[in-house]
Design an enzyme around this catalytic site. Structure first.
Site, PDB file in Angstrom:
ATOM      1  CG  HIS A  67       0.435  -1.361   0.995  1.00  8.51           C
ATOM      2  ND1 HIS A  67       0.576  -0.311   0.272  1.00  8.51           N
ATOM      3  CD2 HIS A  67       1.211  -2.334   0.459  1.00  8.51           C
ATOM      4  CE1 HIS A  67       1.566  -0.354  -0.713  1.00  8.51           C
ATOM      5  NE2 HIS A  67       1.832  -1.855  -0.442  1.00  8.51           N
ATOM      6  CB  CYS A 175       5.169  -4.212  -5.321  1.00  6.01           C
ATOM      7  SG  CYS A 175       3.470  -4.648  -4.299  1.00  6.01           S
TER       8      CYS A 175
END
Length: 653
Positions: A67, A175
Site C-alpha cells: 500500500h 503501523c
C-alpha cells in the site's frame, strides 16, 4: 461495509502469470492510473516502495497487501491480482518466511484522506482478509466478476461476548501508514483471544486517528496490555502501572496466542509514569476540564523549550564570567556581533538563548490549541502566541508596543483551539474538495480570526492593562524608600520577564544609573519567585505530608529552582500559566516582603547582577541573603498551604 465501492472490475486482474513483485506492482499501479485513481504512477510507486522498505507486506496464506499513501492518489481505492502460480517465497518478503504470494491487494490512499469513510472501508478489507475461508474463495475465482461479487458479500460479524471471561486484555495496534497492518493485527489479537476465552479490547491508532479508544474503566479492569506498534504510542501514560508487552505491529499476525500468554504470565514490565486521565473522557466532563487539559498540554510542550533556553543562557554567562572574567552585563553588547573565538561564540549563544525565550508563548498557545482542536489548531495557536509575545511589534517596526503577555497567550491559544474545532466541524465539502479544508480553509480562516481577535480585543485589553501598570510604575518613582522598593519588586514579580517586568527594570536601572536608588529590590524580585516555587515542589510532602503538585510541575520545579540561581525567572512561568490566580499574588507578596526586608536591613546592590555570581558584590550581603531567604520561604510555604487547602476542598466534594 461495502468494500466493493473501493474498487471496480477493471482493477481486478485474475489468474495472471508474473514472477516478480516489481512486475506485479507496476501492473496494478498501471490499472489504478488508467482508471483515474492515481495521477502520477512514478510518485505513487515511490510511496509504495518506501512502505515496502519499512516492513514486509507479504502476510501468510499466499496473501500480500502492499500500500502507498501519496498525494499522487486522486481517490482512495485498491487494485487486486491473483496468480496462476504462486511466487517463490524469496520473491516477496513476508511475515511468514514460507509464504508464497498468490493474491495481492494494492491499496492507494490520498495523503489528505485520513479519517474519512474511504479508510474505514479499507480497514474493513484488511480485517476481512484475516478470514481464511474468504481468502480461499478469492483465490479460486476465475473471472473479475466472480472476484467482485465475493467482495460485495456482507462480511460484518458480531463482536464476540466475554461475559464469562476471567481475564481482560487491552491492545493497541499501529503501523507506519496506519492502514492495513493496524487493522489486521487488531483482528488477529481478537481472533486469538476469542479462541482462548479471553476478553479483549483493541484500540487502533491508524490513519483515522484513534479508533475504539480505550476508556479509563477498561484500564482499571485490565490484566495487561499489548502494544503492537511501529510508531509512538499516543497517550501511553494512560496505562501507567498496567503490565505490558511491546512488539512490532506484525507480530500478532504470527504469534497472537503467544502474545496473550506472555502479557498475562511474563510481561515485559509495568508501564512507567503516573497515570493520567483519558483525554477524550476529560473533554466529555465539561468546559472547565477541557480548558485545564489545554493549559496542561501547552505547558508540557513549552517546558523543554524553557529548559533549553535557560541552559543556553546559563552556559554562556557562566563561561563568560568564570572562564573569561568578563562583565556579564556586556555579554549581549552588539559590539561583539562580529567577534571571533570564544567571546563571539558565547555572545551568540547568549543571544540564541534569548531568542528561544521569545517563542515560549507561541509554543504554549500552539499546543493549547492542539489539545482542543488537534492538528487543525496548531497554526492559529502559533499565530496567537506570536502576538502574545509581542513579535508582531518587532516585525511591524513598532517601537514601544506592549504585548499582552501570558494572559494573551492563554486567551489566544484557547480561542484558536475552539475556533479551529468549530470550523472543522461546520465546514462541509464534497470529497473531491475535502483536501482544501485542513490545508487551506481552516488555517486561513482561523489565523484571520485570531488576527482580528488580537487586534481589536486582546491587545487593547491585556496590552492596555500592561501599559497602565507600566505607566503607574513610572509615576510612582518618587515614592519613599520602602514604598518604591515594594512597587519595583511587585512589578518585577508580576509577569516573570514580561512587559510589566521590563517596565520595572527600565525604571529601576534608570534610577540606579543616576545614583538615585539602588537595584536591590529589582534583583531580589527576579530570583525570589523561581527559587520559591522550585523549593515548594521539593518540600511540600515534608510540610503537609503529601504532594500538592502534579508530576509535570514537580519536574518544572527543579528546573525553576536551578534557573533562579542564574536569574532566569521564566522558569516559573508554567506555574503562572497553570494557576495564575494563585501564583501571581503569592509571587508579588513574597517578592515585596523579601525585597523590603533586605532594603530595611541595609542591603545595597547597584549593579544589574541578580544571579548568584552577583551576590558577593552586594553591600551588607547577610541582609540581602536574609531578605532573599524570607521571600523564598513566603512563596514556598504560601503555595504549599494554599494548594493543600484547595486539594482538601476538592476531595471533600
Amino acid at each position: 461495509m461495502k468494500i466493493e465501492t473501493m474498487t471496480q472490475p477493471e482493477l481486478l486482474q485474475i489468474q495472471k502469470s508474473f514472477s516478480t513483485k516489481e512486475e506485479i506492482l507496476e501492473e496494478l499501479t498501471k490499472c489504478l492510473s488508467e482508471n483515474g485513481y492515481v495521477t502520477d504512477s512514478k510518485e505513487f510507486l515511490r510511496a509504495v516502495y518506501e512502505r515496502e522498505h519499512h516492513s514486509e507486506t507479504g502476510m501468510e496464506n499466499g496473501l500480500a497487501i502492499p500500500h502507498g499513501k501519496s498525494k499522487a492518489v486522486k481517490k482512495a481505492g485498491f487494485a487486486a491480482m491473483t496468480l496462476t502460480k504462486p511466487l517463490q517465497k524469496e520473491a516477496w518478503a513476508s511475515l511468514n518466511p514460507e509464504n508464497q504470494v498468490e493474491i495481492i491487494f494494492l491499496l492507494a490512499i490520498p495523503e489528505t484522506e485520513a479519517g474519512t469513510t474511504h479508510l474505514k472501508l479499507l480497514s474493513e478489507l484488511s480485517t476481512r482478509l484475516m478470514d481464511d475461508s474468504f481468502v480461499a474463495s478469492l483465490k479460486s475465482t476465475s473471472t473479475a466478476k466472480q472476484f467482485y461479487e465475493l467482495l460485495s458479500e456482507n462480511g460484518e460479524k458480531a463482536s464476540p461476548k466475554f461475559a464469562e471471561s476471567k481475564k481482560f486484555v487491552l491492545g493497541i495496534t499501529s503501523c507506519a501508514t496506519g492502514i492495513a497492518h493496524t487493522y489486521m493485527a487488531a483482528e488477529a489479537l481478537e481472533k486469538a483471544a476469542d479462541q482462548k476465552g479471553i476478553a479483549i479490547h483493541v484500540e487502533k491508532q491508524g490513519a483515522n486517528g484513534i479508533e475504539d479508544r480505550i476508556t479509563t474503566e477498561m484500564i482499571k479492569k485490565a490484566d495487561g496490555i499489548i502494544f503492537a506498534v511501529d510508531t509512538k504510542i499516543k497517550d501511553r501514560e494512560r496505562f501507567a502501572g498496567v503490565p505490558y508487552v511491546q512488539v512490532k505491529v506484525a507480530e500478532p499476525l504470527k504469534n497472537s496466542q503467544k502474545l496473550l500468554d506472555r502479557v498475562l504470565n511474563s510481561p515485559d514490565g509495568m508501564v512507567d509514569g503516573e497515570r493520567t486521565e483519558n483525554k477524550e473522557e476529560i473533554n466529555k466532563k465539561g468546559f472547565k476540564s477541557e480548558l485545564m487539559s489545554a493549559v496542561m498540554t501547552g505547558i508540557s510542550y513549552m517546558i523543554p523549550l524553557l529548559v533549553a533556553a535557560g541552559l543556553m543562557l546559563g552556559i554562556a554567562k557562566l563561561i563568560w564570567i568564570l572562564g573569561l572574567g568578563m562583565d556579564p552585563g556586556l555579554i549581549g553588547d552588539v559590539k561583539y556581533n562580529n567577534s571571533d573565538g570564544l567571546v563571539g561564540f558565547l555572545h551568540l549563544l547568549d543571544n540564541f538563548g534569548n531568542m528561544l525565550f521569545k517563542f515560549i508563548y507561541p509554543v504554549f498557545s500552539m499546543f493549547a490549541a492542539y489539545s482542543i482542536a488537534d492538528r487543525t489548531g496548531l497554526i492559529a495557536g502559533f499565530a496567537g502566541g506570536l502576538f502574545a509575545g509581542g513579535l508582531h511589534y518587532t516585525f511591524w517596526g513598532i517601537e514601544g508596543g506592549i504585548p499582552s503577555g501570558f494572559l494573551g497567550a492563554l486567551v489566544l491559544g484557547i480561542s484558536a483551539g475552539y475556533i479551529s474545532r468549530f470550523l472543522n466541524e461546520k465546514i462541509k465539502l464534497s470529497k473531491n474538495l475535502n483536501a482544501m479544508k485542513p490545508m487551506f480553509l481552516i488555517p486561513g480562516l482561523s489565523v484571520l480570526l485570531i488576527f482580528i481577535l488580537n487586534l481589536f480585543i486582546v491587545d487593547p485589553i491585556f496590552g492596555g492593562l500592561n501599559k497602565i501598570i507600566s505607566d503607574g510604575i513610572t509615576s510612582m518613582s518618587g515614592s519613599g524608600k520602602l514604598g518604591l522598593s515594594a512597587i519595583i519588586a511587585a512589578a518585577t514579580a508580576f509577569d516573570l520577564g514580561g512587559p510589566v517586568n521590563k517596565a520595572a527594570g527600565a525604571i529601576a536601572i534608570g534610577l540606579s544609573a543616576d545614583k538615585i536608588f539602588p537595584l536591590t529590590p529589582r534583583v531580589l524580585a527576579i530570583v525570589i519567585p523561581p527559587l520559591g516555587l522550585g523549593l515548594s515542589t521539593m518540600i511540600d510532602r515534608f510540610v503537609v505530608g503529601r504532594r500538592v503538585y502534579p508530576q509535570d510541575l514537580r519536574v518544572v520545579g527543579g528546573t525553576s529552582f536551578l534557573l533562579g540561581f542564574l536569574a532566569i525567572s521564566e522558569g516559573a512561568i508554567p506555574f503562572m500559566l497553570r494557576n495564575p490566580l494563585i501564583t501571581i499574588p503569592i509571587n508579588i507578596i513574597g517578592s515585596i516582603i523579601g525585597a523590603c526586608t533586605a532594603v530595611a536591613l541595609g542591603a545595597v546592590q547597584w549593579l544589574p547582577l541578580p544571579a548568584v555570581w552577583g551576590w558577593p558584590l552586594v553591600t551588607h550581603l547577610p541582609a540581602y541573603l536574609i531578605g532573599l531567604t524570607i521571600g523564598v520561604l513566603v512563596i514556598a510555604l504560601a503555595n504549599i498551604f494554599v494548594r493543600y487547602a484547595l486539594l482538601k476542598r476538592e476531595e471533600a466534594k
